[in-house]
Motif scaffolding. Structure first.
Motif, short mmCIF file in Angstrom:
data_model
loop_
_atom_site.label_atom_id
_atom_site.label_comp_id
_atom_site.label_asym_id
_atom_site.label_seq_id
_atom_site.Cartn_x
_atom_site.Cartn_y
_atom_site.Cartn_z
N SER A 12 0.63 -1.35 -0.04
CA SER A 12 -0.13 0.10 -0.05
C SER A 12 0.83 1.20 -0.02
O SER A 12 0.38 2.31 0.20
CB SER A 12 -0.86 -0.10 1.15
N GLY A 63 -2.71 -8.09 4.90
CA GLY A 63 -3.58 -8.59 3.93
C GLY A 63 -3.88 -10.26 4.04
O GLY A 63 -4.56 -10.68 3.57
N CYS A 75 -7.20 -6.86 1.88
CA CYS A 75 -6.39 -5.81 1.15
C CYS A 75 -7.23 -4.60 1.70
O CYS A 75 -6.66 -3.16 1.83
CB CYS A 75 -6.69 -5.36 -0.12
N CYS A 94 -7.61 -9.42 -1.04
CA CYS A 94 -6.17 -9.49 -1.37
C CYS A 94 -6.16 -10.60 -2.37
O CYS A 94 -6.27 -11.76 -1.89
CB CYS A 94 -5.48 -9.65 -0.16
N PRO A 113 -3.33 -10.86 -5.14
CA PRO A 113 -2.34 -10.67 -6.05
C PRO A 113 -2.04 -11.69 -7.11
O PRO A 113 -1.72 -12.90 -6.75
CB PRO A 113 -1.03 -10.36 -5.00
N PRO A 140 -3.62 -6.73 -8.07
CA PRO A 140 -3.92 -5.22 -8.58
C PRO A 140 -3.33 -4.22 -7.79
O PRO A 140 -3.60 -2.88 -8.00
CB PRO A 140 -5.52 -5.61 -7.98
S1 SF4 Z 1 -3.89 -6.91 -3.08
FE1 SF4 Z 1 -1.72 -6.16 -2.87
S2 SF4 Z 1 -1.72 -4.38 -1.86
FE2 SF4 Z 1 -3.55 -5.39 -1.14
S3 SF4 Z 1 -3.19 -6.63 0.51
FE3 SF4 Z 1 -2.81 -7.88 -1.24
S4 SF4 Z 1 -0.68 -7.83 -1.77
FE4 SF4 Z 1 -1.16 -6.01 -0.46
#
Ligand code: SF4
Length: 402
Positions: free
Chosen positions: A237, A280, A285, A327, A329, A337
């Motif tokens: 973040s 996360g 997130c 969350c 990724p 994202p």
């Molecule tokens: S989506 Fe990305 S920024 Fe959000 S908690 Fe997961 S790893 Fe972190």
């Protein structure tokens, strides 16, 4: 319970993940300091650390941290541990073999089962909740910044001056970098291209959304590339606050006021970290970019000279409308994202402030503490697929080519 220092919300270090790279790095440091005459270390990663550790460069950072000591890193993707970011160190020394569990709780902090290891653990604030802090400030007729100043040590302003400097340096590096981010996703670094497009657009650098987004991208890409950034409150973040800072500079806010705004933002971050989570892997997130958004809103409201109620409401609105954010990724990389999301939530922080100041102060139904509590409960209820395991959401829909 009181609150610990706001400094632990803003930690300088290498990206891409506070829980998956900074935490394991601090855990290795702790083990190396505690044990002497080490012959071999075996590190087993569980939960989210095992599932997304490759994409988050966890094994890479452990290799770097343990340096020349013979070691191995194992990814145990099946054993369920109480906390999703658990590591077991088995340390073989001349004096015998020792086993130690360390948990990376988010934002770079680590704990053992029994003790908080972080040296910054001292609680220095007498209050735990924002409602109490707000009432205290109103009663004493002091600002949130003055409240922070009263309880932090004398070096805090300089600490945050350096935080701002490191954030600015990350922006500059990010705006000048080209090429691709690490990993199989083949995500191109775009901040520089976006900056050039912005300059050629109708409004140019006066376009708030574009300018904020470009600065957020620069830092988020730098983070994804493993560069030096500042957690705010985490690495993933880390792009939100620099985007908000660019907005403040566009509005002519002084550097001194921005530094003070960062300190006010830290108060909201530590409340989330201590009463809920900024991980996360623990809460999705909403706990990372959602919290960053609320910190950004508080900072902007402070820098615009808003009153305490409006500052708190700005942060509340930003967090409330980030609730439920998952969350996911893609392929475990802090790229999709995360990068776009930082930019979008920096813009959202600005809009949260605009909304908060026009909502009448005498008709507020959700307090900041209500939102924090809800964020935590929602996070605990959230399916593990959406908590930094890369098993659901976008990570399930989008699969990179091998
Ligand atoms: S989506 Fe990305 S920024 Fe959000 S908690 Fe997961 S790893 Fe972190």
């Amino acid at each position: 319970m009181g609150l610990r220092s706001i400094k632990e919300i803003f930690i300088v270090g290498h990206g891409p993940s506070s829980s998956h790279t900074m935490g394991p790095h601090f855990a290795c440091d702790y083990i190396l300091k505690k044990y002497k005459n080490i012959k071999h270390i075996s590190v087993t990663l569980y939960g989210s650390l095992a599932l997304t550790g490759k994409g988050h460069l966890t094994d890479y950072i452990i290799d770097l941290s343990l340096k020349d000591i013979p070691h191995e890193v194992k990814f145990d993707k099946t054993t369920v541990t109480e906390h999703p970011n658990t590591m077991t160190f088995v340390v073989d020394t001349n004096e015998g073999k020792f086993s130690e569990n360390v948990i990376s709780i988010g934002g770079g902090s680590i704990i053992t089962i029994d003790n908080l290891l972080d040296t910054r653990i001292k609680e220095i604030y007498p209050h735990q909740y924002m409602t109490d802090i707000m009432n205290y400030c109103i009663e004493k007729d002091i600002s949130l910044y003055q409240y922070v100043e009263m309880h932090e040590d004398k070096n805090t302003y300089d600490y945050f001056k350096n935080v701002l400097k490191v954030m600015d340096e990350a922006v500059v590096r990010g705006l000048n970098a080209e090429g691709y981010l690490p990993g199989k996703l083949k995500v191109r670094r775009k901040a520089k291209e976006m900056y050039i497009s912005m300059e050629h657009s109708a409004l140019g650098a006066k376009d708030v959304a574009m300018n904020v987004a470009v600065h957020s991208f620069a830092v988020s890409e730098e983070n994804a590339a493993g560069g030096i950034i500042v957690t705010a409150p985490t690495c993933g973040s880390a792009g939100v606050i620099p985007g908000c800072i660019q907005y403040l500079r566009m509005k002519g806010v002084s550097e001194e006021n921005i530094i003070k705004g960062l300190m006010v933002a830290g108060l909201f971050g530590i409340i989330c970290k201590m009463n809920a989570s900024v991980s996360g892997a623990e809460c999705g997130c909403q706990a990372e970019i959602g919290v960053a958004c609320s910190m950004g809103a508080a900072m902007i409201a402070h820098c615009f000279g808003k009153n305490t109620i409006d500052i708190v409401q700005s942060a509340e609105i930003a967090l409330e409308h980030s609730l439920g954010l998952t969350c996911d990724p893609v392929d475990g990389y802090v790229q999709i994202p995360c990068i776009e999301r930082c930019a979008l939530f920096a813009i959202k922080a600005i809009n949260a402030v605009k909304l908060a100041v026009i909502i009448p102060d005498d008709d507020i139904h959700v307090s900041y503490d209500d939102s924090v509590k809800t964020m935590y409960k929602t996070g605990i209820d959230m399916n593990a697929k959406y908590k930094e395991t890369s098993l659901g959401g976008l990570a399930e829909t989008i699969k990179p080519d091998d």
